[in-house]
Design a protein around this motif. Structure first.
Motif, PDB file in Angstrom:
ATOM      1  N   ALA B   4       0.759  -1.355  -0.089  1.00  0.00           N
ATOM      2  CA  ALA B   4       0.107  -0.058   0.289  1.00  0.00           C
ATOM      3  C   ALA B   4       0.783   1.023   0.006  1.00  0.00           C
ATOM      4  N   ASP B   5       1.993   1.059   0.824  1.00  0.00           N
ATOM      5  CA  ASP B   5       2.656   2.457   0.886  1.00  0.00           C
ATOM      6  C   ASP B   5       3.389   2.846  -0.381  1.00  0.00           C
ATOM      7  N   ARG B   6       3.951   1.649  -1.067  1.00  0.00           N
ATOM      8  CA  ARG B   6       4.447   1.774  -2.402  1.00  0.00           C
ATOM      9  C   ARG B   6       3.371   2.704  -3.419  1.00  0.00           C
ATOM     10  N   ASP B   7       2.281   1.985  -3.172  1.00  0.00           N
ATOM     11  CA  ASP B   7       1.096   2.390  -4.212  1.00  0.00           C
ATOM     12  C   ASP B   7       0.773   4.095  -3.777  1.00  0.00           C
ATOM     13  N   ARG B   8       0.953   4.380  -2.659  1.00  0.00           N
ATOM     14  CA  ARG B   8       0.758   5.986  -2.359  1.00  0.00           C
ATOM     15  C   ARG B   8       1.980   6.820  -2.738  1.00  0.00           C
ATOM     16  N   ARG B   9       2.870   6.270  -3.159  1.00  0.00           N
ATOM     17  CA  ARG B   9       4.127   7.070  -3.577  1.00  0.00           C
ATOM     18  C   ARG B   9       3.756   7.975  -4.616  1.00  0.00           C
ATOM     19  N   PHE B  10       4.649   9.243  -4.221  1.00  0.00           N
ATOM     20  CA  PHE B  10       4.437  10.335  -5.260  1.00  0.00           C
ATOM     21  C   PHE B  10       4.856   9.798  -6.928  1.00  0.00           C
ATOM     22  N   ARG B  11       4.121  10.184  -7.614  1.00  0.00           N
ATOM     23  CA  ARG B  11       4.411   9.741  -9.105  1.00  0.00           C
ATOM     24  C   ARG B  11       4.566  11.080  -9.746  1.00  0.00           C
ATOM     25  N   PRO B  12       5.523  11.354 -10.428  1.00  0.00           N
ATOM     26  CA  PRO B  12       5.342  13.083 -11.140  1.00  0.00           C
ATOM     27  C   PRO B  12       4.614  12.962 -12.184  1.00  0.00           C
ATOM     28  N   LYS B  13       4.292  11.954 -12.958  1.00  0.00           N
ATOM     29  CA  LYS B  13       3.614  12.094 -14.216  1.00  0.00           C
ATOM     30  C   LYS B  13       3.973  13.200 -14.939  1.00  0.00           C
ATOM     31  N   LEU B  14       5.272  13.442 -15.050  1.00  0.00           N
ATOM     32  CA  LEU B  14       5.729  14.673 -15.710  1.00  0.00           C
ATOM     33  C   LEU B  14       5.160  14.986 -17.187  1.00  0.00           C
ATOM     34  N   PRO B  15       5.250  13.668 -18.100  1.00  0.00           N
ATOM     35  CA  PRO B  15       4.868  13.877 -19.502  1.00  0.00           C
ATOM     36  C   PRO B  15       3.532  14.557 -19.490  1.00  0.00           C
ATOM     37  N   ARG B  16       2.812  13.816 -18.591  1.00  0.00           N
ATOM     38  CA  ARG B  16       1.035  14.448 -18.821  1.00  0.00           C
ATOM     39  C   ARG B  16       1.069  15.914 -18.253  1.00  0.00           C
ATOM     40  N   ARG B  17       1.798  16.201 -17.241  1.00  0.00           N
ATOM     41  CA  ARG B  17       1.621  17.551 -16.853  1.00  0.00           C
ATOM     42  C   ARG B  17       2.419  18.321 -17.915  1.00  0.00           C
ATOM     43  N   LYS B  18       3.379  17.977 -18.418  1.00  0.00           N
ATOM     44  CA  LYS B  18       3.977  18.867 -19.221  1.00  0.00           C
ATOM     45  C   LYS B  18       3.098  19.185 -20.705  1.00  0.00           C
ATOM     46  N   ARG B  19       2.274  18.010 -20.883  1.00  0.00           N
ATOM     47  CA  ARG B  19       1.273  18.125 -22.145  1.00  0.00           C
ATOM     48  C   ARG B  19       0.138  19.424 -21.662  1.00  0.00           C
ATOM     49  N   TRP B  20      -0.139  19.149 -20.476  1.00  0.00           N
ATOM     50  CA  TRP B  20      -1.172  20.063 -19.854  1.00  0.00           C
ATOM     51  C   TRP B  20      -0.679  21.466 -19.918  1.00  0.00           C
ATOM     52  N   GLY B  21       0.506  21.611 -19.702  1.00  0.00           N
ATOM     53  CA  GLY B  21       1.335  23.013 -19.339  1.00  0.00           C
ATOM     54  C   GLY B  21       1.151  23.554 -21.053  1.00  0.00           C
ATOM     55  N   THR B  22       1.327  22.610 -21.814  1.00  0.00           N
ATOM     56  CA  THR B  22       1.596  22.985 -23.269  1.00  0.00           C
ATOM     57  C   THR B  22       0.080  23.686 -23.464  1.00  0.00           C
ATOM     58  N   ALA B  23      -0.955  22.844 -23.171  1.00  0.00           N
ATOM     59  CA  ALA B  23      -2.357  23.034 -23.725  1.00  0.00           C
ATOM     60  C   ALA B  23      -2.738  24.343 -22.978  1.00  0.00           C
ATOM     61  N   VAL B  24      -2.437  24.632 -21.750  1.00  0.00           N
ATOM     62  CA  VAL B  24      -2.659  25.927 -20.985  1.00  0.00           C
ATOM     63  C   VAL B  24      -1.937  27.078 -21.675  1.00  0.00           C
ATOM     64  N   TYR B  25      -0.937  27.027 -22.159  1.00  0.00           N
ATOM     65  CA  TYR B  25      -0.117  28.052 -22.721  1.00  0.00           C
ATOM     66  C   TYR B  25      -0.702  28.250 -24.319  1.00  0.00           C
ATOM     67  N   ALA B  26      -1.331  27.547 -24.804  1.00  0.00           N
ATOM     68  CA  ALA B  26      -1.989  27.736 -25.943  1.00  0.00           C
ATOM     69  C   ALA B  26      -3.115  28.352 -25.981  1.00  0.00           C
ATOM     70  N   MET B  27      -4.026  28.370 -24.912  1.00  0.00           N
ATOM     71  CA  MET B  27      -4.962  28.843 -24.592  1.00  0.00           C
ATOM     72  C   MET B  27      -4.573  30.390 -24.130  1.00  0.00           C
ATOM     73  N   LEU B  28      -3.629  30.781 -23.458  1.00  0.00           N
ATOM     74  CA  LEU B  28      -3.369  31.792 -23.127  1.00  0.00           C
ATOM     75  C   LEU B  28      -2.866  32.700 -24.318  1.00  0.00           C
ATOM     76  N   VAL B  29      -2.342  32.076 -25.154  1.00  0.00           N
ATOM     77  CA  VAL B  29      -1.884  32.720 -26.436  1.00  0.00           C
ATOM     78  C   VAL B  29      -2.920  33.197 -26.972  1.00  0.00           C
ATOM     79  N   LEU B  30      -3.899  32.347 -27.224  1.00  0.00           N
ATOM     80  CA  LEU B  30      -5.266  32.416 -27.907  1.00  0.00           C
ATOM     81  C   LEU B  30      -5.945  33.795 -27.245  1.00  0.00           C
ATOM     82  N   SER B  31      -6.153  33.846 -26.020  1.00  0.00           N
ATOM     83  CA  SER B  31      -6.865  34.838 -25.428  1.00  0.00           C
ATOM     84  C   SER B  31      -5.872  36.283 -25.770  1.00  0.00           C
ATOM     85  N   ILE B  32      -4.615  36.323 -25.724  1.00  0.00           N
ATOM     86  CA  ILE B  32      -3.876  37.532 -26.438  1.00  0.00           C
ATOM     87  C   ILE B  32      -4.357  37.681 -27.941  1.00  0.00           C
TER      88      ILE B  32
END
Lengths: 316, 295
Positions: B4-32
């Motif tokens: 169970a402990d191992r299951d709760r360990r922090f997983r960075p999931k960096l690629p997914r978060r980076k993709r989100w970051g790109t999507a958000v950035y695109a939205m911001l540029v769109l609003s500009i």
């Protein structure tokens, strides 16, 4: 020696004292004038409130406030087929709110997006160019927006939605959204810039990415300032006149359909003013009753907005 | 437990978060982009439609039933007159109020009332000022639907802008200047006139230009006090009736006949050129004074 000295000093001292007395008068007059200048602004408010109330009394002696505030038919100038006139202000309020809601639906995401971009993403050089460019939008006179809505946005919308009426709430609302974008973006940006750098640094140190810092740390911390910017911008949209007069039509109507022609409170005031209603007539008094309602709606929103801003400023 | 402990360990999931970051950035540029494209399209539309109607005659002609003979001369002069009266009314009173609040006002309820009041006035819809002008200047004081009424109404409308920016300019004068003057025996009025105001002039001028550029584009309050929409004379005195540029533009926009929409665009170009040059002057003043204070 002593007495002669005194006698020599005498007139000089006298003159100096005289100058001082004259100076005191100048001081008092200046103080009074500056205070009077400051009180002109108070007099303006008192004037606005009194004017609207006093003139509305004439209106409400003929039309009950209840009918005015709850009636769903507005035809104070033209009689309907039965020869009656109706004084229910709700169609004007509905028209006003419809345009304001469309404007907010465009301006809130756009304005917040611009604010986040300028405060969290843009390098200094980009920011220095983009920020004033966006603020130019705030300086453009509203007749110009009206012209733009009528001659550019409406024809484009009509080529997409053929059933769209020429004067419609949608076109006016969208252009109004463009107009209030800079209000939301600059007030929200101010709120986000005021978030302490240490909060961002802490989040980065925990491994947050840039968008997580922007959306999960800075945005919530600045939320009250951002919400205040929405309220102030919507209040501005409610009080806006020329754009809706030109593009949204002159048909008071209880509708939520943005494709229809409507009339806002401000556009009604313009319509009656252009007709030069005779002083003291019921039409003339109608102006002030609608003006009173408009004044109170924007006042309440502005007060809520500025209280929210002050709250948020105190928290850091 | 260990499982169970191992299951709760922090997983960075960096690629997914980076993709989100790109999507958000695109939205911001769109609003500009929405903002910038909106601005550029608006200006392009006005220039494309209006440039052909601009001519020397457009500036010097009175309005006419025939679009090719119509011009903005009457509206231009109306605007100049309104600006002048607004300036004479709003600037002395507004700067005076700012001086009072910054240099004289004690911290009491009256002062707080005045401050709150100015903040709220800045948010009152402009058409409401028009109703005030209609009831007070026209009905009560009998000044008529004249330039004087228009200028004073507009003066009240822009006064909060003058007060707020003048206060900022006055606050920016270092308190050491005041202390030095008081130390030399100057009275409060002498400090205000001799030290504070001269130092604050550039800031006050910038604020004044901002206020004037707000006034120049306002049509709603002028319509409420019933400025004319079709004027074939240039005003010669403050008691004349008048029209102003934005109202002239409004009446052309409303006119469904062939050609008048182009006239409206040409009128808008004139209005925007006047506005831009005023703002350019304000920026020049600001830049000049900024470099001076760095020296």
């Amino acid at each position: 020696m002593e007495p002669t000295n005194n006698m020599e000093r005498g007139p000089a001292l006298q003159a100096s004292l005289g100058r001082r007395r004259k100076g005191e008068i100048t001081e008092r007059v200046a103080h009074g004038l500056f205070l009077a200048a400051a009180l002109v602004s108070v007099a303006t408010t008192v004037g606005i409130v009194l004017t609207l109330f006093v003139q509305s009394v004439g209106f409400f002696s003929e039309v009950s406030p209840w009918e005015f505030l709850t009636g769903t038919e507005w035809s104070p100038i033209l009689k309907d087929e039965n020869g009656a006139r109706h004084y229910g202000v709700l169609p004007l309020v509905a028209g006003t709110m419809l345009v304001a809601v469309i404007a907010a639906a465009l301006a809130i995401p756009t304005g917040v997006g611009i604010a986040i971009f300028l405060s969290e993403y843009a390098p200094d050089r980009v920011r220095k160019v983009l920020k004033p460019a966006i603020e130019v939008l705030a300086g453009i006179p509203t007749v110009v927006y009206g012209y733009f809505a009528l001659t550019f946005v409406t024809p484009i919308l009509r080529s997409i939605f053929p059933e769209l009426i020429f004067f419609n709430a949608l076109s006016a609302g969208l252009v109004m959204g463009l107009m209030i974008v800079p209000m939301i973006s600059s007030l929200s940006e101010d709120a986000m810039v005021a978030v302490p750098r240490s909060l961002r640094q802490a989040a980065y140190a925990l491994g947050a990415t840039r968008f997580e810092v922007a959306l999960r740390v800075v945005f919530p911390a600045a939320l009250s300032g951002i919400v205040a910017s929405f309220i102030l911008a919507i209040s501005r949209a409610i009080g806006e006149t020329m754009l809706v007069t030109i593009a949204a039509g002159a048909t008071p109507r209880m509708t939520l359909n943005p494709f229809e022609s409507i009339q806002t409170m401000t556009a009604f005031i313009v319509q009656v003013s252009l007709g030069e209603a005779p002083r003291g007539s019921l039409e003339y008094n109608t102006l002030f009753a609608v003006g009173l309602l408009l004044f109170f709606m924007t006042l309440v929103m502005n007060v809520i907005g500025s209280i929210t801003v002050r709250r948020f400023r105190e928290s850091y | 437990m260990a499982f169970a402990d191992r299951d709760r360990r922090f997983r960075p999931k960096l690629p997914r978060r980076k993709r989100w970051g790109t999507a958000v950035y695109a939205m911001l540029v769109l609003s500009i982009l929405v903002g910038i494209v909106g601005l550029v399209t608006l200006i392009a539309q006005v220039v494309v439609e209006g440039a052909g109607w601009l001519s020397f005659g457009f500036i010097t002609n009175f309005p006419s039933r025939f679009p090719e003979r119509a011009g903005v001369w009457a509206a231009l002069w109306g605007t100049v007159w309104i600006m002048g009266i607004t300036f004479l009314f709003a600037v002395p009173v507004g700067v005076g109020a700012a001086v009072y609040l910054e240099e004289y006002a004690p911290k009491n309820r009256l002062t707080r009332l005045i401050e709150l009041n100015i903040a709220n006035l800045a948010g009152v819809p402009s058409i409401v000022y028009g109703l005030l002008g209609l009831a007070v200047f026209i009905s009560l004081l009998g000044l008529g639907r004249t330039l004087l009424t228009g200028g004073m109404t507009m003066g009240l409308l822009v006064m909060p802008i003058v007060i707020i920016s003048s206060r900022e300019a006055i606050r920016a004068v270092p308190s050491t200047y005041r202390e030095a003057a008081y130390g030399l025996g100057a009275t409060r009025f002498q400090v205000v006139i001799g030290v504070v105001l001269p130092q604050a002039v550039p800031g006050i001028m910038t604020g004044t230009i901002l206020a004037m550029s707000r006034a120049i584009g306002e049509a709603a309050p002028m319509i409420a006090i019933a400025a004319l929409t079709f004027v074939t004379f240039a005003p010669t005195g403050p008691m004349d009736r008048f029209t102003v540029l934005p109202i002239q533009i409004y009446s052309w926009v409303q006119d469904p006949r062939e050609g008048f929409s182009g006239l409206a665009a040409a009128g808008i170009i004139v209005l925007l050129v006047v506005l831009l040059s005023m703002n350019a002057i304000a920026i020049l003043i600001r830049n000049k004074t900024q470099t001076r204070s760095e020296e």
